[in-house]
Design a protein around this motif. Structure first.
Motif, PDB file in Angstrom:
ATOM      1  N   GLU A 276     -81.888 109.357  32.154  1.00  0.00           N
ATOM      2  CA  GLU A 276     -82.047 107.906  32.147  1.00  0.00           C
ATOM      3  C   GLU A 276     -81.548 107.305  30.841  1.00  0.00           C
ATOM      4  O   GLU A 276     -80.945 106.229  30.830  1.00  0.00           O
ATOM      5  CB  GLU A 276     -83.513 107.535  32.370  1.00  0.00           C
ATOM      6  CG  GLU A 276     -83.737 106.047  32.575  1.00  0.00           C
ATOM      7  CD  GLU A 276     -85.191 105.703  32.827  1.00  0.00           C
ATOM      8  OE1 GLU A 276     -85.478 104.526  33.133  1.00  0.00           O
ATOM      9  OE2 GLU A 276     -86.057 106.605  32.711  1.00  0.00           O
ATOM     10  N   LEU A 277     -81.773 108.012  29.738  1.00  0.00           N
ATOM     11  CA  LEU A 277     -81.307 107.529  28.434  1.00  0.00           C
ATOM     12  C   LEU A 277     -79.789 107.388  28.430  1.00  0.00           C
ATOM     13  O   LEU A 277     -79.236 106.366  27.999  1.00  0.00           O
ATOM     14  CB  LEU A 277     -81.753 108.484  27.331  1.00  0.00           C
ATOM     15  CG  LEU A 277     -81.453 108.018  25.904  1.00  0.00           C
ATOM     16  CD1 LEU A 277     -82.522 107.036  25.440  1.00  0.00           C
ATOM     17  CD2 LEU A 277     -81.387 109.202  24.934  1.00  0.00           C
ATOM     18  N   TYR A 278     -79.095 108.426  28.930  1.00  0.00           N
ATOM     19  CA  TYR A 278     -77.632 108.421  28.891  1.00  0.00           C
ATOM     20  C   TYR A 278     -77.049 107.444  29.914  1.00  0.00           C
ATOM     21  O   TYR A 278     -76.001 106.845  29.666  1.00  0.00           O
ATOM     22  CB  TYR A 278     -77.096 109.846  29.087  1.00  0.00           C
ATOM     23  CG  TYR A 278     -77.212 110.664  27.818  1.00  0.00           C
ATOM     24  CD1 TYR A 278     -76.117 110.895  26.999  1.00  0.00           C
ATOM     25  CD2 TYR A 278     -78.443 111.169  27.406  1.00  0.00           C
ATOM     26  CE1 TYR A 278     -76.228 111.624  25.821  1.00  0.00           C
ATOM     27  CE2 TYR A 278     -78.573 111.886  26.235  1.00  0.00           C
ATOM     28  CZ  TYR A 278     -77.467 112.108  25.439  1.00  0.00           C
ATOM     29  OH  TYR A 278     -77.596 112.810  24.263  1.00  0.00           O
TER      30      TYR A 278
ATOM     31  N   SER B 273     -76.731 121.549  24.972  1.00  0.00           N
ATOM     32  CA  SER B 273     -77.402 120.726  25.985  1.00  0.00           C
ATOM     33  C   SER B 273     -76.745 119.362  26.176  1.00  0.00           C
ATOM     34  O   SER B 273     -76.911 118.730  27.219  1.00  0.00           O
ATOM     35  CB  SER B 273     -78.872 120.525  25.608  1.00  0.00           C
ATOM     36  OG  SER B 273     -78.995 119.779  24.403  1.00  0.00           O
ATOM     37  N   ILE B 274     -75.969 118.911  25.186  1.00  0.00           N
ATOM     38  CA  ILE B 274     -75.267 117.632  25.321  1.00  0.00           C
ATOM     39  C   ILE B 274     -73.927 117.957  25.966  1.00  0.00           C
ATOM     40  O   ILE B 274     -72.945 118.282  25.299  1.00  0.00           O
ATOM     41  CB  ILE B 274     -75.104 116.928  23.960  1.00  0.00           C
ATOM     42  CG1 ILE B 274     -76.449 116.865  23.237  1.00  0.00           C
ATOM     43  CG2 ILE B 274     -74.529 115.531  24.156  1.00  0.00           C
ATOM     44  CD1 ILE B 274     -77.569 116.212  24.030  1.00  0.00           C
TER      45      ILE B 274
ATOM     46  N   ILE C  74     -73.916 120.307  20.865  1.00  0.00           N
ATOM     47  CA  ILE C  74     -72.830 119.770  21.687  1.00  0.00           C
ATOM     48  C   ILE C  74     -72.106 120.899  22.425  1.00  0.00           C
ATOM     49  O   ILE C  74     -71.711 121.901  21.818  1.00  0.00           O
ATOM     50  CB  ILE C  74     -71.800 119.020  20.820  1.00  0.00           C
ATOM     51  CG1 ILE C  74     -72.476 117.926  19.983  1.00  0.00           C
ATOM     52  CG2 ILE C  74     -70.683 118.449  21.675  1.00  0.00           C
ATOM     53  CD1 ILE C  74     -72.968 116.744  20.771  1.00  0.00           C
ATOM     54  N   ALA C  75     -71.921 120.737  23.717  1.00  0.00           N
ATOM     55  CA  ALA C  75     -71.036 121.624  24.484  1.00  0.00           C
ATOM     56  C   ALA C  75     -69.612 121.138  24.223  1.00  0.00           C
ATOM     57  O   ALA C  75     -69.110 120.239  24.904  1.00  0.00           O
ATOM     58  CB  ALA C  75     -71.380 121.576  25.967  1.00  0.00           C
ATOM     59  N   GLU C  76     -68.971 121.698  23.223  1.00  0.00           N
ATOM     60  CA  GLU C  76     -67.750 121.108  22.664  1.00  0.00           C
ATOM     61  C   GLU C  76     -66.588 121.067  23.652  1.00  0.00           C
ATOM     62  O   GLU C  76     -65.841 120.087  23.690  1.00  0.00           O
ATOM     63  CB  GLU C  76     -67.362 121.850  21.379  1.00  0.00           C
ATOM     64  CG  GLU C  76     -68.387 121.644  20.269  1.00  0.00           C
ATOM     65  CD  GLU C  76     -68.029 122.363  18.992  1.00  0.00           C
ATOM     66  OE1 GLU C  76     -67.100 123.206  19.004  1.00  0.00           O
ATOM     67  OE2 GLU C  76     -68.673 122.082  17.959  1.00  0.00           O
ATOM     68  N   ASP C  77     -66.419 122.106  24.452  1.00  0.00           N
ATOM     69  CA  ASP C  77     -65.333 122.094  25.439  1.00  0.00           C
ATOM     70  C   ASP C  77     -65.556 120.995  26.477  1.00  0.00           C
ATOM     71  O   ASP C  77     -64.600 120.345  26.929  1.00  0.00           O
ATOM     72  CB  ASP C  77     -65.226 123.454  26.129  1.00  0.00           C
ATOM     73  CG  ASP C  77     -64.709 124.546  25.191  1.00  0.00           C
ATOM     74  OD1 ASP C  77     -64.137 124.180  24.141  1.00  0.00           O
ATOM     75  OD2 ASP C  77     -64.891 125.732  25.508  1.00  0.00           O
ATOM     76  N   GLU C  78     -66.809 120.782  26.844  1.00  0.00           N
ATOM     77  CA  GLU C  78     -67.117 119.745  27.828  1.00  0.00           C
ATOM     78  C   GLU C  78     -66.981 118.350  27.217  1.00  0.00           C
ATOM     79  O   GLU C  78     -66.580 117.405  27.906  1.00  0.00           O
ATOM     80  CB  GLU C  78     -68.522 119.964  28.394  1.00  0.00           C
ATOM     81  CG  GLU C  78     -68.624 121.265  29.175  1.00  0.00           C
ATOM     82  CD  GLU C  78     -69.981 121.455  29.830  1.00  0.00           C
ATOM     83  OE1 GLU C  78     -70.606 120.453  30.209  1.00  0.00           O
ATOM     84  OE2 GLU C  78     -70.410 122.624  29.955  1.00  0.00           O
TER      85      GLU C  78
END
Length: 307
Positions: A184-186, A205-206, A229-233
């Motif tokens: 909901e936040l995002y 998780s991000i 951060i999931a950097e590739d994503e």
């Protein structure tokens, strides 16, 4: 006489060192300094007879703790403490602490410095946008999150928060609207400011699923840790959404790729600098020294992070 070692590869300011010295020596202890060291061997030698240790981002590993035969307490001058090997501290019977809240305002001000720089097109002269009336999501409502919310209020932003460990009443008392889920936040917020720790739950998780939910003109601000951060994503999101901007106090592993592909939609500080103010430097150093004195005098373990 107890020995307190300040071991800092990146030293405290002289003002901070002077204040630490006053606190330590007034308690009847001896202060020793190891500054700008260039090898682990120097640190291992310096900790050999220290009973208390103050560090900044310096790594306190099992090897360091093995060398520190007399060590009773280590304090990380700052909020994050992933540079301390807590398992090794437990094994050696060493109390580990941090100094939460001492650099919170400095980090919060950096959040808005980066936000304004990003949305005003890096001050290039191109037309940008404003913060007033926009929605800001605070992901984790701790000390930094509180200051971010107060500053956002001054900018006239709509402020939302998500933190499963903080009661809704507390956020509401500060003028922050609590949301019931991270999704909901995002979905709600054009700007999201990250203040989560890096642990087994939060690492990577991000991800794309969350970031893709953000409204048009999305801006993600990270003054936490790059590991969350999931950097590739993140890269996939930036490729698919030309409206998406990433601003970070921690350059990701794929920073060069992002810089080449999206030169006007990112900003990374040259080094982690959320706490790099004179005030935060002094506050954190003094808090660390006071906590050591209080621990030795009364057994106070208020900010202990290992159990």
């Amino acid at each position: 006489m107890k020995k307190v070692l300040v071991a800092t590869e990146k030293p405290f300011s002289q003002v901070a060192v002077d204040e630490i010295r006053i606190i330590v020596e007034e308690a009847g202890y001896k202060l020793e300094l190891l500054e700008k060291y260039t090898s682990e061997a120097e640190l291992l030698d310096a900790v050999a007879h220290a009973e208390a240790l103050i560090v900044r981002s310096d790594k306190v590993t099992s090897k360091v703790l093995e060398a520190a035969k007399d060590l009773k307490i280590v304090v990380r001058a700052g909020a994050g403490y992933d540079n301390l090997d807590l398992d090794a501290c437990n094994e050696k019977g060493v109390v580990a602490m941090n100094t939460p809240g001492q650099n919170s305002n400095a980090v919060a001000e950096l959040v808005f410095g980066m936000m304004i720089y990003g949305i005003r097109k890096q001050f290039s002269g191109a037309s940008g946008t404003e913060l007033r009336g926009k929605s800001l999501g605070i992901h984790a409502y701790g000390n930094v999150g509180y200051y971010v919310g107060k500053i956002a209020e001054g900018f006239g932003m709509k402020v939302y928060g998500y933190d499963p460990y903080v009661g809704a009443d507390r956020m509401q008392a500060h003028g922050v609207e609590p949301l019931s889920s991270v999704e909901e936040l995002y979905r709600t917020c054009e700007f999201v400011s990250l203040h989560i720790p890096a642990n087994d739950i939060t690492k990577n998780s991000i991800n794309k699923a969350l970031l893709s939910m953000m409204p048009q003109g999305a801006v993600l601000i990270n003054t936490a840790r790059k590991e969350v951060i999931a950097e590739d994503e993140l890269l996939e999101v930036m490729e698919e959404r030309p409206d998406f901007m990433y601003l970070s106090d921690i350059a990701p592993s794929n920073a060069q790729v992002i810089a080449e592909k999206f030169p006007d939609r990112f900003f990374f500080t040259p080094k982690k600098m959320g706490a790099q103010t004179e005030e935060a430097n002094v506050n954190a150093g003094m808090a660390a020294a006071r906590q050591i004195v209080s621990y030795f005098l009364t057994g106070d373990e208020t900010h202990r992070v290992n159990r």
